[in-house]
Design a protein around this motif. Structure first.
Motif, PDB file in Angstrom:
ATOM      1  N   GLY A 167       0.888  -1.236   0.022  1.00  0.00           N
ATOM      2  CA  GLY A 167      -0.080  -0.158  -0.019  1.00  0.00           C
ATOM      3  C   GLY A 167       0.952   1.277   0.051  1.00  0.00           C
ATOM      4  N   ASN A 168       1.839   1.313   0.671  1.00  0.00           N
ATOM      5  CA  ASN A 168       2.784   2.358   0.832  1.00  0.00           C
ATOM      6  C   ASN A 168       3.368   2.423  -0.560  1.00  0.00           C
ATOM      7  N   GLY A 169       3.801   1.507  -1.203  1.00  0.00           N
ATOM      8  CA  GLY A 169       4.312   1.726  -2.722  1.00  0.00           C
ATOM      9  C   GLY A 169       3.210   2.115  -3.823  1.00  0.00           C
ATOM     10  N   SER A 170       1.930   1.642  -3.347  1.00  0.00           N
ATOM     11  CA  SER A 170       0.841   2.103  -4.177  1.00  0.00           C
ATOM     12  C   SER A 170       0.698   3.849  -4.163  1.00  0.00           C
ATOM     13  N   TRP A 171       0.866   4.289  -2.816  1.00  0.00           N
ATOM     14  CA  TRP A 171       0.870   5.456  -2.773  1.00  0.00           C
ATOM     15  C   TRP A 171       2.095   6.219  -3.359  1.00  0.00           C
ATOM     16  N   PHE A 172       3.209   5.661  -3.488  1.00  0.00           N
ATOM     17  CA  PHE A 172       4.487   6.229  -3.855  1.00  0.00           C
ATOM     18  C   PHE A 172       4.365   6.056  -5.303  1.00  0.00           C
ATOM     19  N   PHE A 173       4.008   5.168  -6.048  1.00  0.00           N
ATOM     20  CA  PHE A 173       3.904   5.007  -7.445  1.00  0.00           C
ATOM     21  C   PHE A 173       2.641   6.238  -8.120  1.00  0.00           C
ATOM     22  N   SER A 174       1.570   6.333  -7.254  1.00  0.00           N
ATOM     23  CA  SER A 174       0.602   7.094  -7.639  1.00  0.00           C
ATOM     24  C   SER A 174       1.122   8.761  -7.550  1.00  0.00           C
ATOM     25  N   GLU A 175       1.917   8.787  -6.831  1.00  0.00           N
ATOM     26  CA  GLU A 175       2.654  10.214  -6.764  1.00  0.00           C
ATOM     27  C   GLU A 175       3.876  10.499  -7.753  1.00  0.00           C
ATOM     28  N   THR A 176       4.647   9.455  -7.850  1.00  0.00           N
ATOM     29  CA  THR A 176       5.850   9.735  -8.692  1.00  0.00           C
ATOM     30  C   THR A 176       5.521   9.183 -10.237  1.00  0.00           C
ATOM     31  N   GLN A 177       4.860   8.345 -10.307  1.00  0.00           N
ATOM     32  CA  GLN A 177       4.658   7.630 -11.687  1.00  0.00           C
ATOM     33  C   GLN A 177       3.173   7.841 -12.185  1.00  0.00           C
ATOM     34  N   SER A 178       2.465   8.830 -11.740  1.00  0.00           N
ATOM     35  CA  SER A 178       0.951   9.093 -12.222  1.00  0.00           C
ATOM     36  C   SER A 178       0.679   8.835 -13.596  1.00  0.00           C
ATOM     37  N   SER A 179       1.717   8.863 -14.486  1.00  0.00           N
ATOM     38  CA  SER A 179       1.366   8.930 -15.900  1.00  0.00           C
ATOM     39  C   SER A 179       1.048   7.578 -16.399  1.00  0.00           C
ATOM     40  N   LEU A 180       1.421   6.388 -15.597  1.00  0.00           N
ATOM     41  CA  LEU A 180       1.020   5.141 -15.887  1.00  0.00           C
ATOM     42  C   LEU A 180      -0.089   4.616 -15.584  1.00  0.00           C
ATOM     43  N   PHE A 181      -0.741   5.161 -14.541  1.00  0.00           N
ATOM     44  CA  PHE A 181      -1.929   4.699 -13.712  1.00  0.00           C
ATOM     45  C   PHE A 181      -2.980   5.619 -13.851  1.00  0.00           C
ATOM     46  N   SER A 182      -4.222   4.948 -13.820  1.00  0.00           N
ATOM     47  CA  SER A 182      -5.582   5.549 -13.807  1.00  0.00           C
ATOM     48  C   SER A 182      -6.104   6.113 -12.267  1.00  0.00           C
ATOM     49  N   ALA A 183      -5.769   5.283 -11.439  1.00  0.00           N
ATOM     50  CA  ALA A 183      -6.074   5.294  -9.994  1.00  0.00           C
ATOM     51  C   ALA A 183      -5.138   4.260  -9.101  1.00  0.00           C
ATOM     52  N   SER A 184      -5.108   4.547  -8.067  1.00  0.00           N
ATOM     53  CA  SER A 184      -4.214   4.032  -6.881  1.00  0.00           C
ATOM     54  C   SER A 184      -5.323   3.461  -5.769  1.00  0.00           C
ATOM     55  N   ILE A 185      -5.118   2.423  -5.078  1.00  0.00           N
ATOM     56  CA  ILE A 185      -5.967   1.579  -4.048  1.00  0.00           C
ATOM     57  C   ILE A 185      -4.991   1.160  -2.842  1.00  0.00           C
ATOM     58  N   PRO A 186      -4.596   1.908  -2.045  1.00  0.00           N
ATOM     59  CA  PRO A 186      -3.580   1.501  -0.933  1.00  0.00           C
ATOM     60  C   PRO A 186      -4.607   1.095   0.234  1.00  0.00           C
ATOM     61  N   MET A 187      -4.181  -0.009   0.581  1.00  0.00           N
ATOM     62  CA  MET A 187      -4.793  -0.680   1.725  1.00  0.00           C
ATOM     63  C   MET A 187      -3.882  -0.966   3.092  1.00  0.00           C
ATOM     64  N   ALA A 188      -4.352  -0.526   4.162  1.00  0.00           N
ATOM     65  CA  ALA A 188      -3.580  -0.868   5.403  1.00  0.00           C
ATOM     66  C   ALA A 188      -2.138  -0.184   5.355  1.00  0.00           C
ATOM     67  N   SER A 189      -2.075   1.024   4.848  1.00  0.00           N
ATOM     68  CA  SER A 189      -0.873   1.724   4.461  1.00  0.00           C
ATOM     69  C   SER A 189      -0.527   3.108   5.339  1.00  0.00           C
ATOM     70  N   GLN A 190       0.685   3.313   5.032  1.00  0.00           N
ATOM     71  CA  GLN A 190       0.957   4.599   5.903  1.00  0.00           C
ATOM     72  C   GLN A 190       2.014   5.328   4.852  1.00  0.00           C
ATOM     73  N   TYR A 191       1.534   6.427   4.411  1.00  0.00           N
ATOM     74  CA  TYR A 191       2.368   7.307   3.518  1.00  0.00           C
ATOM     75  C   TYR A 191       2.163   8.773   4.010  1.00  0.00           C
ATOM     76  N   ASN A 192       3.315   9.304   4.425  1.00  0.00           N
ATOM     77  CA  ASN A 192       3.287  10.936   4.597  1.00  0.00           C
ATOM     78  C   ASN A 192       3.270  11.709   3.579  1.00  0.00           C
ATOM     79  N   THR A 193       1.868  12.290   3.126  1.00  0.00           N
ATOM     80  CA  THR A 193       1.760  13.360   2.145  1.00  0.00           C
ATOM     81  C   THR A 193       1.987  14.542   2.162  1.00  0.00           C
ATOM     82  N   THR A 194       2.699  14.852   3.221  1.00  0.00           N
ATOM     83  CA  THR A 194       2.915  16.364   3.591  1.00  0.00           C
ATOM     84  C   THR A 194       4.235  16.788   3.567  1.00  0.00           C
ATOM     85  N   ASN A 195       4.731  18.062   3.345  1.00  0.00           N
ATOM     86  CA  ASN A 195       5.929  18.573   3.445  1.00  0.00           C
ATOM     87  C   ASN A 195       5.815  20.035   4.475  1.00  0.00           C
ATOM     88  N   SER A 196       6.570  19.891   5.646  1.00  0.00           N
ATOM     89  CA  SER A 196       6.107  20.873   6.593  1.00  0.00           C
ATOM     90  C   SER A 196       4.794  20.911   6.931  1.00  0.00           C
TER      91      SER A 196
END
Length: 269
Positions: A167-196
């Motif tokens: 799920g963390n990987g799902s978050w990562f690829f949805s942010e960094t490789q978004s041109s490859l995917f139409s959607a992301s479904i992370p489950m039981a994951s933890q991904y910090n989407t914030t800067n400061s």
């Protein structure tokens, strides 16, 4: 008969002479060393796989002569003018050590949850490394390209999905490789989407599924990061599963079925 013996003897002597240097020492003929592996070699190997309905567990040598292990689950449908969605499903415990079978954990969650889509499910093995590493970044991008090229994939319906580390990987690829995917479904994951404290924009729709009783990744942290990203313009739906903990992925299958409906009705319509 004598002529035949003469010809055979002459041919044998000639072969010996040609195989010797001027000093008369026998030398084995030079054999050309194979060149470095190319992407064309990888494409040819993938194209040569015979993918049949059900589970296809295969291995592919990459450009570094390392082995990628992955499972491709093919639906039992007529593919004539009928390209299917592609689900890249990332397994959990990605850095728990190399397990040759981690990519085979597809039946109770991904296959059940996405059954209504008649999708092609591709589940790679992390090789004991977290999904955001350069090695796994290369693996996922390459497998998406190969599947899109050689399998009956609807390239407008490619989804990145994963559980726990996946799920963390799902978050990562949805942010960094978004041109490859139409959607992301992370489950039981933890991904910090914030800067400061300011949420980052995730370019594609995200459907987050999380257990209320998840002790490893507390739901409150996830909600805070989701809301911060939503405030920055992200399209994120979060569903909390009451009473579910972190280490019971099969119990989340019904929530994944709802996510499949979300893909059909809200993302791909």
């Amino acid at each position: 008969m004598k002529n035949q013996k003469f010809i055979l003897t002459y041919s044998f002597l000639l072969l010996i002479l040609l195989s010797c240097n001027k000093s008369g020492v026998f030398e084995e003929p030079d054999i050309a060393e194979p060149g470095p592996r190319t992407y064309e070699d990888i494409q040819k190997d993938f194209e040569g796989f015979d993918f049949t309905p059900g589970h296809n567990d295969v291995e592919l040598e990459n450009l570094k002569n390392e082995i990628w292990k992955f499972r491709v689950v093919m639906p039992d449908v007529d593919f004539t003018n009928n390209n299917r969605p592609l689900i890249i499903s990332l397994h959990g415990c990605a850095s728990c050590g190399i397990s040759p079978d981690s990519h085979k954990f597809t039946e109770c969650l991904a296959e059940t949850g996405f059954r209504a889509l008649d999708a092609i499910i591709l589940s790679p093995n992390s090789n004991g490394k977290l999904w955001p590493t350069l090695e796994n970044n290369e693996q996922v991008i390459t497998l998406v390209d190969l599947a899109s090229t050689y399998l009956p994939v609807d390239t407008d319906k490619i989804v990145i999905h994963g559980y726990s580390d996946g799920g963390n990987g799902s978050w990562f690829f949805s942010e960094t490789q978004s041109s490859l995917f139409s959607a992301s479904i992370p489950m039981a994951s933890q991904y910090n989407t914030t800067n400061s404290g300011v949420g980052r924009l995730i370019p594609i729709p995200v459907y987050v599924i999380h257990g209320q009783e998840d002790a490893l990744f507390p739901v409150g942290n996830v909600e805070n990061w989701v809301n911060a990203s939503i405030d920055s313009g992200s399209d994120i739906t979060m569903v909390i599963a009451p009473d579910l903990t972190h280490n019971e992925p099969c119990e989340y299958a019904s929530y994944l079925e709802d996510a499949a409906d979300w893909l059909v009705n809200d993302v791909w319509n």
